[in-house]
Motif scaffolding. Sequence first.
Motif, PDB file in Angstrom:
ATOM      1  N   ASN A 190       0.791  -1.115  -0.034  1.00 49.40           N
ATOM      2  CA  ASN A 190       0.007  -0.212   0.025  1.00 49.40           C
ATOM      3  C   ASN A 190       0.805   1.290  -0.070  1.00 49.40           C
ATOM      4  O   ASN A 190       0.728   2.205   0.757  1.00 49.40           O
ATOM      5  CB  ASN A 190      -0.776  -0.061   1.267  1.00 49.40           C
ATOM      6  CG  ASN A 190      -2.223   0.747   0.974  1.00 49.40           C
ATOM      7  OD1 ASN A 190      -2.495   1.289  -0.194  1.00 49.40           O
ATOM      8  ND2 ASN A 190      -3.191   0.847   1.951  1.00 49.40           N
ATOM      9  N   ILE A 191       1.876   1.137  -0.796  1.00 47.40           N
ATOM     10  CA  ILE A 191       2.811   2.307  -1.018  1.00 47.40           C
ATOM     11  C   ILE A 191       3.040   2.803  -2.431  1.00 47.40           C
ATOM     12  O   ILE A 191       2.992   2.058  -3.430  1.00 47.40           O
ATOM     13  CB  ILE A 191       4.156   2.004  -0.445  1.00 47.40           C
ATOM     14  CG1 ILE A 191       4.960   3.373  -0.203  1.00 47.40           C
ATOM     15  CG2 ILE A 191       4.722   0.811  -1.184  1.00 47.40           C
ATOM     16  CD1 ILE A 191       6.397   3.111   0.456  1.00 47.40           C
ATOM     17  N   GLY A 192       3.080   3.938  -2.531  1.00 41.58           N
ATOM     18  CA  GLY A 192       3.234   4.626  -4.049  1.00 41.58           C
ATOM     19  C   GLY A 192       4.219   5.587  -4.020  1.00 41.58           C
ATOM     20  O   GLY A 192       5.011   5.828  -3.025  1.00 41.58           O
ATOM     21  N   ALA A 193       4.665   6.033  -5.215  1.00 45.86           N
ATOM     22  CA  ALA A 193       5.846   7.167  -5.420  1.00 45.86           C
ATOM     23  C   ALA A 193       5.119   8.324  -5.974  1.00 45.86           C
ATOM     24  O   ALA A 193       4.066   8.301  -6.758  1.00 45.86           O
ATOM     25  CB  ALA A 193       6.770   6.316  -6.452  1.00 45.86           C
ATOM     26  N   VAL A 209      -0.781   5.809  -5.286  1.00 42.15           N
ATOM     27  CA  VAL A 209      -0.949   7.317  -4.840  1.00 42.15           C
ATOM     28  C   VAL A 209      -2.445   7.743  -4.945  1.00 42.15           C
ATOM     29  O   VAL A 209      -3.075   8.003  -4.064  1.00 42.15           O
ATOM     30  CB  VAL A 209       0.105   8.330  -5.204  1.00 42.15           C
ATOM     31  CG1 VAL A 209      -0.400   9.786  -4.429  1.00 42.15           C
ATOM     32  CG2 VAL A 209       1.332   7.847  -4.777  1.00 42.15           C
ATOM     33  N   TYR A 210      -2.818   7.556  -5.991  1.00 40.86           N
ATOM     34  CA  TYR A 210      -4.129   8.063  -6.457  1.00 40.86           C
ATOM     35  C   TYR A 210      -5.282   7.063  -5.505  1.00 40.86           C
ATOM     36  O   TYR A 210      -6.303   7.663  -5.120  1.00 40.86           O
ATOM     37  CB  TYR A 210      -4.709   8.016  -7.684  1.00 40.86           C
ATOM     38  CG  TYR A 210      -3.917   8.878  -8.810  1.00 40.86           C
ATOM     39  CD1 TYR A 210      -4.601  10.070  -9.040  1.00 40.86           C
ATOM     40  CD2 TYR A 210      -2.789   8.438  -9.336  1.00 40.86           C
ATOM     41  CE1 TYR A 210      -4.025  10.886  -9.709  1.00 40.86           C
ATOM     42  CE2 TYR A 210      -2.088   9.559 -10.296  1.00 40.86           C
ATOM     43  CZ  TYR A 210      -3.009  10.544 -10.781  1.00 40.86           C
ATOM     44  OH  TYR A 210      -2.331  11.845 -11.289  1.00 40.86           O
ATOM     45  N   TYR A 211      -4.825   5.934  -5.454  1.00 37.29           N
ATOM     46  CA  TYR A 211      -5.608   4.831  -4.754  1.00 37.29           C
ATOM     47  C   TYR A 211      -5.748   5.261  -3.312  1.00 37.29           C
ATOM     48  O   TYR A 211      -6.974   5.048  -2.761  1.00 37.29           O
ATOM     49  CB  TYR A 211      -5.046   3.478  -4.941  1.00 37.29           C
ATOM     50  CG  TYR A 211      -5.730   2.304  -4.149  1.00 37.29           C
ATOM     51  CD1 TYR A 211      -7.110   1.793  -4.633  1.00 37.29           C
ATOM     52  CD2 TYR A 211      -5.412   1.917  -2.887  1.00 37.29           C
ATOM     53  CE1 TYR A 211      -7.783   0.943  -4.097  1.00 37.29           C
ATOM     54  CE2 TYR A 211      -6.068   0.872  -2.146  1.00 37.29           C
ATOM     55  CZ  TYR A 211      -7.321   0.281  -2.729  1.00 37.29           C
ATOM     56  OH  TYR A 211      -7.918  -0.665  -2.066  1.00 37.29           O
ATOM     57  N   ILE A 212      -4.836   5.613  -2.736  1.00 39.61           N
ATOM     58  CA  ILE A 212      -4.605   6.051  -1.119  1.00 39.61           C
ATOM     59  C   ILE A 212      -5.561   7.367  -1.070  1.00 39.61           C
ATOM     60  O   ILE A 212      -6.279   7.588  -0.205  1.00 39.61           O
ATOM     61  CB  ILE A 212      -3.536   6.264  -0.675  1.00 39.61           C
ATOM     62  CG1 ILE A 212      -2.561   4.936  -0.727  1.00 39.61           C
ATOM     63  CG2 ILE A 212      -3.249   6.797   0.619  1.00 39.61           C
ATOM     64  CD1 ILE A 212      -1.022   4.915  -0.424  1.00 39.61           C
ATOM     65  N   HIS A 213      -5.272   8.309  -1.954  1.00 40.57           N
ATOM     66  CA  HIS A 213      -6.296   9.552  -1.860  1.00 40.57           C
ATOM     67  C   HIS A 213      -7.760   9.166  -2.407  1.00 40.57           C
ATOM     68  O   HIS A 213      -8.452  10.215  -2.161  1.00 40.57           O
ATOM     69  CB  HIS A 213      -5.766  10.624  -3.008  1.00 40.57           C
ATOM     70  CG  HIS A 213      -4.598  11.236  -2.512  1.00 40.57           C
ATOM     71  ND1 HIS A 213      -3.145  10.633  -2.257  1.00 40.57           N
ATOM     72  CD2 HIS A 213      -4.379  12.574  -2.191  1.00 40.57           C
ATOM     73  CE1 HIS A 213      -2.360  11.519  -1.984  1.00 40.57           C
ATOM     74  NE2 HIS A 213      -2.870  12.856  -1.797  1.00 40.57           N
ATOM     75  N   GLU A 214      -8.084   8.102  -3.048  1.00 39.29           N
ATOM     76  CA  GLU A 214      -9.337   7.666  -3.347  1.00 39.29           C
ATOM     77  C   GLU A 214      -9.757   8.975  -4.411  1.00 39.29           C
ATOM     78  O   GLU A 214     -11.164   9.200  -4.215  1.00 39.29           O
ATOM     79  CB  GLU A 214     -10.306   7.316  -2.154  1.00 39.29           C
ATOM     80  CG  GLU A 214      -9.933   6.360  -1.184  1.00 39.29           C
ATOM     81  CD  GLU A 214     -10.851   6.458   0.141  1.00 39.29           C
ATOM     82  OE1 GLU A 214     -11.604   7.243   0.353  1.00 39.29           O
ATOM     83  OE2 GLU A 214     -10.919   5.226   0.598  1.00 39.29           O
ATOM     84  N   VAL A 215      -9.024   9.031  -5.248  1.00 41.64           N
ATOM     85  CA  VAL A 215      -9.534   9.826  -6.355  1.00 41.64           C
ATOM     86  C   VAL A 215      -9.190   8.911  -7.849  1.00 41.64           C
ATOM     87  O   VAL A 215      -8.316   8.308  -7.968  1.00 41.64           O
ATOM     88  CB  VAL A 215      -8.720  11.043  -6.372  1.00 41.64           C
ATOM     89  CG1 VAL A 215      -9.121  12.023  -5.209  1.00 41.64           C
ATOM     90  CG2 VAL A 215      -7.150  10.921  -6.588  1.00 41.64           C
ATOM     91  N   GLN A 289       2.638   6.351   1.704  1.00 43.24           N
ATOM     92  CA  GLN A 289       2.324   5.088   2.110  1.00 43.24           C
ATOM     93  C   GLN A 289       1.035   4.981   3.113  1.00 43.24           C
ATOM     94  O   GLN A 289       1.028   6.145   4.149  1.00 43.24           O
ATOM     95  CB  GLN A 289       3.307   4.305   2.777  1.00 43.24           C
ATOM     96  CG  GLN A 289       2.952   2.933   3.213  1.00 43.24           C
ATOM     97  CD  GLN A 289       4.140   2.074   4.095  1.00 43.24           C
ATOM     98  OE1 GLN A 289       5.097   2.748   4.284  1.00 43.24           O
ATOM     99  NE2 GLN A 289       3.989   0.877   4.104  1.00 43.24           N
ATOM    100  N   ASP A 290       0.077   4.130   2.891  1.00 45.53           N
ATOM    101  CA  ASP A 290      -1.027   3.974   3.776  1.00 45.53           C
ATOM    102  C   ASP A 290      -0.627   3.292   5.041  1.00 45.53           C
ATOM    103  O   ASP A 290      -0.410   1.986   5.010  1.00 45.53           O
ATOM    104  CB  ASP A 290      -2.206   3.642   3.200  1.00 45.53           C
ATOM    105  CG  ASP A 290      -3.557   3.508   4.124  1.00 45.53           C
ATOM    106  OD1 ASP A 290      -3.441   3.674   5.083  1.00 45.53           O
ATOM    107  OD2 ASP A 290      -4.664   3.209   3.446  1.00 45.53           O
ATOM    108  N   ILE A 291      -0.568   3.836   6.146  1.00 44.80           N
ATOM    109  CA  ILE A 291      -0.041   3.303   7.351  1.00 44.80           C
ATOM    110  C   ILE A 291      -1.140   3.056   8.457  1.00 44.80           C
ATOM    111  O   ILE A 291      -0.779   2.951   9.637  1.00 44.80           O
ATOM    112  CB  ILE A 291       1.151   4.116   7.929  1.00 44.80           C
ATOM    113  CG1 ILE A 291       0.761   5.330   8.560  1.00 44.80           C
ATOM    114  CG2 ILE A 291       2.518   3.754   7.079  1.00 44.80           C
ATOM    115  CD1 ILE A 291       1.933   5.840   9.148  1.00 44.80           C
TER     116      ILE A 291
END
Length: 803
Positions: A190-193, A209-215, A289-291
Amino acid sequence: MKTPIIPENEKERLAELDSYKIIGELEREDYDFLTQMAAQICDTKISLISLVTNDKQWFLSHHGLEERETPKEIAFCAHTINHPKDIFIIEDATIDERFHDNPLVTGHPKVSFYAGMPLVTENGFPLGTICVIDDSPKTLTKKQITSLKMLASQVINLLELRKKTFELKEQNNSLKKISALFNESQKINNIGAWELDLITGNTFWTDQVYYIHEVPNNLIYDKSKAIEFYHPDDRHIITNAIENTIATGEDFDVECRFITAKNNFKWVRSSGKAWVENDKIIKLIGTFQDITEKKKIEEQLRINEEAFRGNFENAAVGMALLNHKGEWLKVNKKLCSILGYEEKDFLNLTFKKITHPKDVTTDLYLLKRLIQGKQDSYTTEKRYFHKNGQLVYIILAVSIVKNNKGEILYFISQFVDITSLKNTEIQLENTIAYNEAIMNASTQVAIIGTDTRGIIKTFNEGAELLLGYNANDLIDKETPQFIHLPEEMIKAGQKHFEETGEQIEGLNIFVNNVRKGKSETKEWTYKRKDGSTFPVLLSMSAIKQKGEITGFLGIATDITQMKQVEREILTLLEIAESQNKRLKNFAYIVSHNLRSHSGGISSLIELIASEFPDFSQTDYFDYLKKSSINLSETIKHLTDVVQINLSAKAKLETILLKPVIENNISSLMIQAHKQNITITNEVNQDTTVKALPAYLDSIIMNLISNAIKYSSEERNSYLKIQAKKTDKYIILKFIDNGLGIDLKKHEKKLFGMYKTFHNHADSRGIGLFITKNQIESMNGKIEVNSEINIGSTFKIYLEYEEN
């Protein structure tokens, strides 16, 4: 004929040839074009591009010849590669002393003229040749020789181009794999750059990163809008971190609260570093990263630590913390109660001082394995001395706690007082031993107990003396019918039919009335091991548990003398009746005590679970449950063994052997990799055996599992599985180079139940016992050859069906 000389650098040359990955390739037009040109230029019938391997010459292209290869020892090209810088020409092989008797000269294709130019790589290794051949003598012109050399260079160029193309393809596949792994790694962790262009203010995000932001992935955000996702109270953290990196070039790594586009709360970790070009920071790059889960775990750990402190003090079992020297650091109230010491007393003690001397060595050994990292925890039964000097029986569970450097902080020990249970167990063992002594003291009476199917379970010393058999040869193997005369049993069955109209046979001839609740005493004739017979008075009764019949007990008295003297007959009948009653009581006592013991354990587990729910979540409670499970497993093993159906031969099926082996290898592949053992299935595709599918699968699984389990850590381990066909059997071999078995010491008990030969944690001594019985039930047999630290070979003999 002169055979070709092997080049001094043959090993390196063959390695170079192998690097081109071309041996066995299909013909291609670009190579065929070159051989056609060579034949035309040199005016020959045959032209070849040959590659010389360790045992043959293989034709990459063959013009004017059907064959694709010839043996190396007769190959002209094998001579040519020994002169890598020169063209090798034989104008008339029929008069050349090196080749005049060569099979290629005397036979097809009648080689007379040969000219070959070595194919030399950039590293100087001759892989083979481009050659021209004719069946009549020839002489090449300088122009033809030059052309042949040029064609050789062209072949090398094609080979090099193919090699580089192949390498580029592999590199491309590797890059694709790395890219896929990188993307998958981002998803898993669950980590992006991300990238921030300081000149344009534009940002670049990876999909995660887009996935973590939910956009959506097509939305574009600049620096200011990206920061708006952070929790209002934490925005200054990320803002200050970015500004500091821009100003100083120092990396940053921060954790902040975060609100997604869908208004979901998260914890994120953002790290970044400066990207410098021409001594100027032009970009920031980093990870995102989503922690959230990590934060949840940290909070749970905090809660657990608080819970542990509360549970430690108020636990229903004794608990203690000890240092690496075995000194007590902290104990709870329950342990003080179990051992009779006050908390302050423990500070002046070590565990050795209050441990029974005979239990210290085992405890130290297990503790050493814990310290060495060979196991994470251990559970053992041991004895402690109470402060008043009495013995206290304890189930001890010990685990280790280390810091992030791997250094030991302390040991956590848990103590379950089983003194009461142990005393009950000792009393039961004494009672059973006493009853066994009584039974074996009856040396003039044959006492034979069976299960409900008639399988012998008890065969006392009196039965051994009267019948000449050893109890171990009969228990779990035979029924009492084998010591009776068949004609006497048939007669008894016929008489019962005449009297009742009911047909009975086998075991029911002896226990029909017993099943109906009636004891039966009757005269029979017993047959000894040596074939002689003698009359007995046999009393049959049922063995019951909780009102259900679980077996039958037969008490037989030799009445030879009683037949001769009436008085002795009456006396012996009274003895038999008395013994019958005694053994009925004995059976009742044993049954009652076993039920009480088992019920006590079950009640104790239920009581602990209801009275001390916290304890039911501890390792000690797991230990009790595992003990109960182990007892069930032992009973299951015994049941599995007893239920082996010796009449199963009529149900045997014809089975392909190799797929069964492959399936079991696949099932055990993880264990094999862990033990670093190579398993090779060398059985032919069409090999079949006559077997029960379940038994065959179990046998193969057991033998492969044993080879993995007892592989040696001192060498590269292997298991080879082979099959050989004889007139009667398929002999299936399992050959390994594992620990081996001392056959001089263990041969007689090799297939005994619960017999083990190595100190392995998973050894139960049941596998080979069941395997042997399964094989024999299918009309087969098993043999073993083994040497300590060399390996073992198990041979399984199974019948097969002729096609």
